[in-house]
Design an enzyme around this catalytic site. Structure first.
Site, short mmCIF file in Angstrom:
data_model
loop_
_atom_site.label_atom_id
_atom_site.label_comp_id
_atom_site.label_asym_id
_atom_site.label_seq_id
_atom_site.Cartn_x
_atom_site.Cartn_y
_atom_site.Cartn_z
N CYS A 1 0.83 -1.21 0.00
CA CYS A 1 0.00 0.00 0.00
C CYS A 1 0.87 1.26 0.00
O CYS A 1 1.50 1.56 -1.00
CB CYS A 1 -0.98 -0.04 1.16
N HIS B 1 -3.78 -5.42 -0.19
CA HIS B 1 -3.38 -5.91 1.13
C HIS B 1 -3.39 -7.44 1.19
O HIS B 1 -4.43 -8.05 1.48
CB HIS B 1 -4.32 -5.35 2.21
N GLU C 1 -2.25 -9.26 3.44
CA GLU C 1 -2.51 -9.71 4.82
C GLU C 1 -4.00 -9.72 5.13
O GLU C 1 -4.42 -10.23 6.19
CB GLU C 1 -1.77 -8.82 5.82
#
Length: 372
Positions: free
Chosen positions: A254, A342, A344
Protein backbone atom coordinates in the site's frame (compact mmCIF):
# COMPACT_ATOMS: atom_id res chain seq x y z
CA UNK A 1 -29.02 3.21 22.46
CA UNK A 2 -29.65 6.92 22.92
CA UNK A 3 -30.08 8.76 19.62
CA UNK A 4 -30.14 12.44 18.75
CA UNK A 5 -30.71 14.11 15.37
CA UNK A 6 -27.50 14.57 13.39
CA UNK A 7 -26.19 14.98 9.87
CA UNK A 8 -23.27 14.59 7.50
CA UNK A 9 -22.51 17.72 5.48
CA UNK A 10 -20.23 17.31 2.46
CA UNK A 11 -18.08 20.16 1.22
CA UNK A 12 -20.16 20.44 -1.98
CA UNK A 13 -23.14 21.32 0.21
CA UNK A 14 -24.90 17.95 0.06
CA UNK A 15 -26.61 17.13 3.36
CA UNK A 16 -27.41 13.65 4.68
CA UNK A 17 -29.57 13.56 7.81
CA UNK A 18 -29.57 10.72 10.33
CA UNK A 19 -29.34 9.89 14.00
CA UNK A 20 -26.23 10.32 16.15
CA UNK A 21 -25.41 7.63 18.68
CA UNK A 22 -23.22 8.39 21.66
CA UNK A 23 -20.52 10.98 20.96
CA UNK A 24 -22.07 14.15 19.55
CA UNK A 25 -18.93 16.27 19.18
CA UNK A 26 -18.25 17.84 15.78
CA UNK A 27 -15.94 15.74 13.55
CA UNK A 28 -14.52 16.88 10.20
CA UNK A 29 -12.50 14.66 7.84
CA UNK A 30 -12.34 13.20 4.36
CA UNK A 31 -15.39 11.00 3.70
CA UNK A 32 -14.75 7.64 2.05
CA UNK A 33 -16.68 4.39 1.64
CA UNK A 34 -15.76 0.72 2.00
CA UNK A 35 -17.52 -2.27 0.46
CA UNK A 36 -16.51 -4.76 3.17
CA UNK A 37 -19.47 -6.82 4.32
CA UNK A 38 -17.73 -7.90 7.54
CA UNK A 39 -14.58 -7.00 9.43
CA UNK A 40 -15.72 -3.61 10.68
CA UNK A 41 -13.49 -3.78 13.75
CA UNK A 42 -10.42 -4.36 11.58
CA UNK A 43 -11.46 -1.49 9.30
CA UNK A 44 -11.99 0.96 12.15
CA UNK A 45 -8.58 0.16 13.70
CA UNK A 46 -6.58 0.19 10.45
CA UNK A 47 -4.16 3.16 10.70
CA UNK A 48 -4.59 3.71 6.95
CA UNK A 49 -8.04 5.12 7.77
CA UNK A 50 -6.61 7.85 10.03
CA UNK A 51 -8.22 11.19 9.28
CA UNK A 52 -11.26 9.72 7.50
CA UNK A 53 -14.98 9.31 8.06
CA UNK A 54 -15.88 5.83 6.82
CA UNK A 55 -19.20 5.07 5.15
CA UNK A 56 -20.19 1.40 5.46
CA UNK A 57 -22.03 0.13 2.37
CA UNK A 58 -23.22 -3.04 4.15
CA UNK A 59 -26.78 -2.31 5.37
CA UNK A 60 -26.31 -3.43 9.00
CA UNK A 61 -23.23 -3.09 11.19
CA UNK A 62 -22.46 -4.31 14.70
CA UNK A 63 -24.36 -7.59 14.70
CA UNK A 64 -21.41 -9.65 15.98
CA UNK A 65 -20.06 -7.11 18.49
CA UNK A 66 -16.37 -6.48 19.18
CA UNK A 67 -13.54 -8.47 20.74
CA UNK A 68 -9.95 -8.06 21.89
CA UNK A 69 -8.36 -10.21 19.15
CA UNK A 70 -9.41 -8.53 15.89
CA UNK A 71 -8.13 -4.91 16.16
CA UNK A 72 -5.35 -3.98 13.73
CA UNK A 73 -3.97 -1.34 16.09
CA UNK A 74 -4.37 -0.29 19.70
CA UNK A 75 -7.44 1.89 19.12
CA UNK A 76 -10.00 3.03 16.54
CA UNK A 77 -8.31 5.26 13.97
CA UNK A 78 -11.32 6.67 12.12
CA UNK A 79 -12.75 10.16 12.59
CA UNK A 80 -16.33 8.89 12.37
CA UNK A 81 -18.56 6.22 10.86
CA UNK A 82 -21.73 6.52 8.79
CA UNK A 83 -24.09 3.55 8.42
CA UNK A 84 -27.61 2.61 7.46
CA UNK A 85 -28.41 0.62 10.60
CA UNK A 86 -26.57 -0.21 13.81
CA UNK A 87 -27.70 -3.57 15.14
CA UNK A 88 -29.39 -3.10 18.55
CA UNK A 89 -28.07 -6.51 19.68
CA UNK A 90 -24.92 -8.48 19.05
CA UNK A 91 -24.34 -12.22 19.12
CA UNK A 92 -21.03 -14.03 18.75
CA UNK A 93 -19.12 -16.41 20.99
CA UNK A 94 -16.00 -14.25 20.67
CA UNK A 95 -17.72 -10.95 21.49
CA UNK A 96 -16.65 -9.04 24.59
CA UNK A 97 -18.88 -6.00 24.03
CA UNK A 98 -20.97 -3.99 21.60
CA UNK A 99 -19.76 -1.77 18.79
CA UNK A 100 -21.45 1.44 19.94
CA UNK A 101 -19.89 1.33 23.42
CA UNK A 102 -16.47 0.50 22.00
CA UNK A 103 -16.53 3.40 19.51
CA UNK A 104 -18.06 5.69 22.11
CA UNK A 105 -15.24 5.02 24.55
CA UNK A 106 -12.80 6.12 21.83
CA UNK A 107 -14.79 9.28 21.09
CA UNK A 108 -15.77 8.19 17.56
CA UNK A 109 -19.16 9.55 16.42
CA UNK A 110 -21.66 7.15 14.82
CA UNK A 111 -24.24 8.51 12.38
CA UNK A 112 -26.99 5.98 11.61
CA UNK A 113 -30.22 5.88 9.62
CA UNK A 114 -28.48 7.47 6.64
CA UNK A 115 -29.24 6.53 3.04
CA UNK A 116 -25.76 5.09 2.51
CA UNK A 117 -26.67 3.85 -0.96
CA UNK A 118 -27.35 7.42 -2.12
CA UNK A 119 -24.28 8.68 -0.25
CA UNK A 120 -22.00 6.08 -1.84
CA UNK A 121 -23.36 6.77 -5.34
CA UNK A 122 -22.72 10.48 -4.76
CA UNK A 123 -19.10 9.88 -3.71
CA UNK A 124 -18.56 7.59 -6.70
CA UNK A 125 -19.93 10.24 -9.04
CA UNK A 126 -18.40 13.40 -7.59
CA UNK A 127 -15.41 11.90 -5.78
CA UNK A 128 -14.46 11.67 -2.12
CA UNK A 129 -14.42 14.99 -0.30
CA UNK A 130 -14.28 16.53 3.12
CA UNK A 131 -17.31 16.30 5.35
CA UNK A 132 -18.58 17.14 8.82
CA UNK A 133 -20.58 14.97 11.23
CA UNK A 134 -22.48 17.09 13.73
CA UNK A 135 -25.56 17.15 15.92
CA UNK A 136 -28.74 18.99 14.96
CA UNK A 137 -30.92 19.38 11.91
CA UNK A 138 -29.06 22.10 10.02
CA UNK A 139 -25.38 23.12 9.77
CA UNK A 140 -24.40 26.02 12.00
CA UNK A 141 -21.79 28.67 11.30
CA UNK A 142 -19.42 26.69 13.54
CA UNK A 143 -19.85 23.56 11.42
CA UNK A 144 -19.32 25.46 8.17
CA UNK A 145 -16.17 27.11 9.53
CA UNK A 146 -14.76 23.79 10.78
CA UNK A 147 -15.42 22.12 7.44
CA UNK A 148 -13.78 24.96 5.55
CA UNK A 149 -10.71 24.71 7.82
CA UNK A 150 -10.37 20.92 7.42
CA UNK A 151 -7.15 20.17 5.50
CA UNK A 152 -7.24 18.29 2.21
CA UNK A 153 -5.75 14.80 2.17
CA UNK A 154 -3.43 15.91 -0.63
CA UNK A 155 -0.15 17.11 0.85
CA UNK A 156 -0.91 15.58 4.26
CA UNK A 157 1.74 13.44 5.99
CA UNK A 158 -0.29 11.23 8.32
CA UNK A 159 2.25 8.40 8.40
CA UNK A 160 4.40 10.37 10.83
CA UNK A 161 1.41 10.78 13.15
CA UNK A 162 0.45 7.10 13.35
CA UNK A 163 3.96 5.62 13.40
CA UNK A 164 5.50 4.14 16.52
CA UNK A 165 7.76 6.59 18.34
CA UNK A 166 10.22 3.92 19.51
CA UNK A 167 11.43 0.66 17.93
CA UNK A 168 9.88 -2.54 19.27
CA UNK A 169 10.25 -6.27 18.61
CA UNK A 170 7.47 -8.65 17.57
CA UNK A 171 7.74 -12.43 17.53
CA UNK A 172 10.19 -15.01 18.80
CA UNK A 173 13.58 -13.33 19.36
CA UNK A 174 15.23 -16.66 18.44
CA UNK A 175 13.48 -16.91 15.07
CA UNK A 176 15.93 -17.52 12.22
CA UNK A 177 14.96 -14.63 9.94
CA UNK A 178 15.08 -10.99 11.00
CA UNK A 179 12.84 -8.45 9.26
CA UNK A 180 13.01 -4.73 9.93
CA UNK A 181 9.62 -3.13 9.28
CA UNK A 182 9.15 0.58 8.66
CA UNK A 183 5.97 1.60 10.47
CA UNK A 184 4.04 4.06 8.31
CA UNK A 185 0.82 2.74 9.90
CA UNK A 186 1.45 -0.98 10.09
CA UNK A 187 -1.39 -3.46 10.66
CA UNK A 188 -0.97 -6.16 13.26
CA UNK A 189 -1.89 -8.97 10.88
CA UNK A 190 1.22 -8.23 8.85
CA UNK A 191 3.30 -8.85 11.96
CA UNK A 192 1.32 -11.99 12.78
CA UNK A 193 1.97 -13.44 9.32
CA UNK A 194 5.70 -12.74 9.48
CA UNK A 195 5.79 -14.39 12.92
CA UNK A 196 3.96 -17.45 11.57
CA UNK A 197 6.61 -17.70 8.86
CA UNK A 198 9.44 -18.00 11.40
CA UNK A 199 10.52 -14.36 11.50
CA UNK A 200 11.31 -11.93 14.26
CA UNK A 201 10.38 -8.37 13.39
CA UNK A 202 11.92 -5.12 14.56
CA UNK A 203 9.39 -2.36 13.94
CA UNK A 204 10.96 1.07 13.57
CA UNK A 205 9.57 4.63 13.31
CA UNK A 206 8.75 5.87 9.84
CA UNK A 207 11.63 8.36 9.76
CA UNK A 208 14.37 5.97 10.93
CA UNK A 209 17.59 6.67 8.95
CA UNK A 210 18.72 3.93 6.58
CA UNK A 211 22.03 3.52 8.40
CA UNK A 212 20.15 2.66 11.61
CA UNK A 213 18.08 0.06 9.76
CA UNK A 214 21.15 -1.49 8.14
CA UNK A 215 22.86 -1.59 11.55
CA UNK A 216 20.27 -4.19 12.58
CA UNK A 217 21.73 -6.42 9.84
CA UNK A 218 18.26 -7.37 8.59
CA UNK A 219 17.60 -10.28 6.27
CA UNK A 220 14.85 -8.19 4.71
CA UNK A 221 13.12 -4.82 5.04
CA UNK A 222 9.37 -4.30 4.95
CA UNK A 223 7.61 -1.02 4.04
CA UNK A 224 4.18 -0.92 5.64
CA UNK A 225 0.80 0.47 4.72
CA UNK A 226 -0.26 3.84 6.10
CA UNK A 227 -2.49 6.90 5.66
CA UNK A 228 -2.16 10.20 3.87
CA UNK A 229 -0.42 11.48 0.76
CA UNK A 230 2.70 9.43 -0.14
CA UNK A 231 4.40 12.45 -1.73
CA UNK A 232 4.17 14.23 1.65
CA UNK A 233 6.35 11.55 3.27
CA UNK A 234 9.37 13.37 1.92
CA UNK A 235 11.97 11.70 4.15
CA UNK A 236 11.22 8.12 3.04
CA UNK A 237 12.62 7.82 -0.53
CA UNK A 238 16.23 8.64 0.46
CA UNK A 239 16.16 5.94 3.15
CA UNK A 240 14.59 3.41 0.79
CA UNK A 241 17.19 4.19 -1.88
CA UNK A 242 20.08 3.67 0.55
CA UNK A 243 18.67 0.28 1.62
CA UNK A 244 18.15 -0.66 -2.02
CA UNK A 245 21.78 0.22 -2.77
CA UNK A 246 22.75 -2.31 -0.07
CA UNK A 247 20.73 -4.91 -2.05
CA UNK A 248 18.64 -5.90 0.97
CA UNK A 249 15.36 -7.56 -0.13
CA UNK A 250 12.41 -5.19 0.26
CA UNK A 251 8.66 -5.69 0.19
CA UNK A 252 6.13 -2.84 0.31
CA UNK A 253 2.37 -2.88 0.85
CA UNK A 254 0.00 0.00 0.00
CA UNK A 255 1.80 3.20 1.12
CA UNK A 256 5.04 1.19 1.12
CA UNK A 257 4.37 0.25 -2.52
CA UNK A 258 3.71 3.91 -3.40
CA UNK A 259 6.93 5.00 -1.71
CA UNK A 260 8.86 2.45 -3.79
CA UNK A 261 7.37 4.05 -6.90
CA UNK A 262 8.45 7.52 -5.74
CA UNK A 263 11.94 6.32 -4.77
CA UNK A 264 12.74 5.16 -8.28
CA UNK A 265 11.44 8.20 -10.14
CA UNK A 266 7.68 7.68 -10.34
CA UNK A 267 4.88 9.87 -9.07
CA UNK A 268 1.59 9.27 -7.33
CA UNK A 269 -1.87 10.68 -7.96
CA UNK A 270 -5.06 11.17 -5.95
CA UNK A 271 -7.80 8.82 -7.14
CA UNK A 272 -11.41 10.02 -7.57
CA UNK A 273 -12.76 7.77 -4.81
CA UNK A 274 -10.05 5.18 -4.23
CA UNK A 275 -10.35 1.45 -3.62
CA UNK A 276 -11.66 0.29 -0.25
CA UNK A 277 -13.15 -3.11 0.43
CA UNK A 278 -12.58 -6.83 0.10
CA UNK A 279 -13.72 -7.56 -3.46
CA UNK A 280 -11.28 -5.87 -5.88
CA UNK A 281 -10.09 -7.98 -8.87
CA UNK A 282 -6.37 -7.78 -9.64
CA UNK A 283 -4.53 -9.46 -12.51
CA UNK A 284 -0.93 -10.66 -12.41
CA UNK A 285 0.43 -9.67 -15.81
CA UNK A 286 3.04 -12.41 -16.13
CA UNK A 287 0.54 -15.25 -15.73
CA UNK A 288 -2.86 -13.69 -16.39
CA UNK A 289 -3.96 -15.06 -13.02
CA UNK A 290 -6.73 -13.07 -11.32
CA UNK A 291 -7.09 -12.74 -7.57
CA UNK A 292 -9.70 -11.02 -5.41
CA UNK A 293 -8.04 -8.61 -3.03
CA UNK A 294 -8.54 -6.47 0.06
CA UNK A 295 -7.80 -2.80 -0.58
CA UNK A 296 -7.72 0.52 1.21
CA UNK A 297 -6.12 3.43 -0.61
CA UNK A 298 -6.93 6.81 -2.10
CA UNK A 299 -3.65 7.35 -3.97
CA UNK A 300 -1.97 5.27 -6.68
CA UNK A 301 1.33 5.06 -8.53
CA UNK A 302 0.92 6.79 -11.90
CA UNK A 303 1.22 4.32 -14.75
CA UNK A 304 -0.42 1.43 -16.55
CA UNK A 305 0.30 -2.13 -17.61
CA UNK A 306 2.99 -0.70 -19.89
CA UNK A 307 5.04 0.73 -17.04
CA UNK A 308 5.44 3.24 -14.22
CA UNK A 309 5.59 6.84 -15.44
CA UNK A 310 9.13 8.19 -15.00
CA UNK A 311 10.53 4.98 -13.46
CA UNK A 312 12.07 2.71 -16.13
CA UNK A 313 13.80 0.62 -13.45
CA UNK A 314 10.40 -0.60 -12.26
CA UNK A 315 8.20 -3.19 -13.96
CA UNK A 316 4.43 -3.20 -13.45
CA UNK A 317 3.46 -6.67 -12.24
CA UNK A 318 -0.25 -6.30 -11.37
CA UNK A 319 -3.15 -4.12 -12.53
CA UNK A 320 -6.65 -3.49 -11.24
CA UNK A 321 -9.23 -4.97 -13.60
CA UNK A 322 -11.83 -2.33 -12.77
CA UNK A 323 -9.83 0.75 -13.75
CA UNK A 324 -6.41 -0.44 -14.99
CA UNK A 325 -4.52 1.27 -12.16
CA UNK A 326 -1.12 -0.02 -11.02
CA UNK A 327 -1.49 -2.70 -8.31
CA UNK A 328 2.01 -4.13 -8.20
CA UNK A 329 5.56 -3.32 -9.22
CA UNK A 330 9.02 -4.86 -9.04
CA UNK A 331 12.55 -3.60 -9.58
CA UNK A 332 14.03 -5.03 -12.75
CA UNK A 333 17.41 -5.84 -11.14
CA UNK A 334 17.15 -5.62 -7.34
CA UNK A 335 15.21 -7.94 -4.96
CA UNK A 336 12.48 -5.35 -4.41
CA UNK A 337 8.73 -5.45 -5.06
CA UNK A 338 5.50 -3.98 -3.77
CA UNK A 339 1.73 -4.32 -4.12
CA UNK A 340 -0.99 -1.73 -3.76
CA UNK A 341 -3.49 -4.16 -2.25
CA UNK A 342 -3.38 -5.91 1.13
CA UNK A 343 -2.21 -9.55 1.02
CA UNK A 344 -2.51 -9.71 4.82
CA UNK A 345 -6.28 -9.06 4.41
CA UNK A 346 -7.84 -8.48 7.87
CA UNK A 347 -10.50 -8.15 6.65
CA UNK A 348 -10.84 -9.69 3.22
CA UNK A 349 -9.87 -12.68 1.07
CA UNK A 350 -6.58 -14.56 1.42
CA UNK A 351 -5.85 -14.99 -2.32
CA UNK A 352 -2.69 -12.85 -2.16
CA UNK A 353 -1.13 -14.30 0.99
CA UNK A 354 1.53 -16.22 -1.03
CA UNK A 355 3.27 -12.88 -1.61
CA UNK A 356 4.71 -13.26 1.90
CA UNK A 357 6.15 -16.62 0.79
CA UNK A 358 7.69 -14.97 -2.25
CA UNK A 359 9.37 -12.27 -0.19
CA UNK A 360 10.64 -14.69 2.44
CA UNK A 361 12.01 -17.05 -0.20
CA UNK A 362 14.25 -14.18 -1.33
CA UNK A 363 15.12 -13.34 2.28
CA UNK A 364 16.09 -16.93 3.09
CA UNK A 365 18.11 -17.34 -0.08
CA UNK A 366 20.11 -14.24 0.79
CA UNK A 367 20.63 -15.43 4.38
CA UNK A 368 21.75 -18.86 3.15
CA UNK A 369 24.30 -17.23 0.87
CA UNK A 370 25.89 -15.48 3.85
CA UNK A 371 25.04 -11.98 2.61
CA UNK A 372 24.25 -9.30 5.17
Amino acid sequence: MQKTPGFLLLEDGTLFRGQLIGQSALSVAEVVFTTNMTGYQEVFTDPSYRGQVVVMTAPMIGNYGVNAEDPESAQPQIAGVVMRELSPVHSNWRASGDLASWLGAAGVPILTEVDTRRLTRHLRTVGVMRGAIAAGDEPSAEVLAALDACPSMEGLDLATRVSTKQPYVWGNPQAPQHIVAYDFGIKRNILRLFEEQGCRITVVPSDTPAEDVLAYQPDGVFLSNGPGDPEAVEYAPANIRAIADAEVPMFGICLGHQLLGLTFGGRTLKMPYGHRGGNHPVQELATGHVIITSQNHGFAVAGSAEGVEGAPALEVTHVNLNDGSVEGLAHRELPIFGVQYHPEAAPGPHDARPLFDRFLATVRARAASGQK
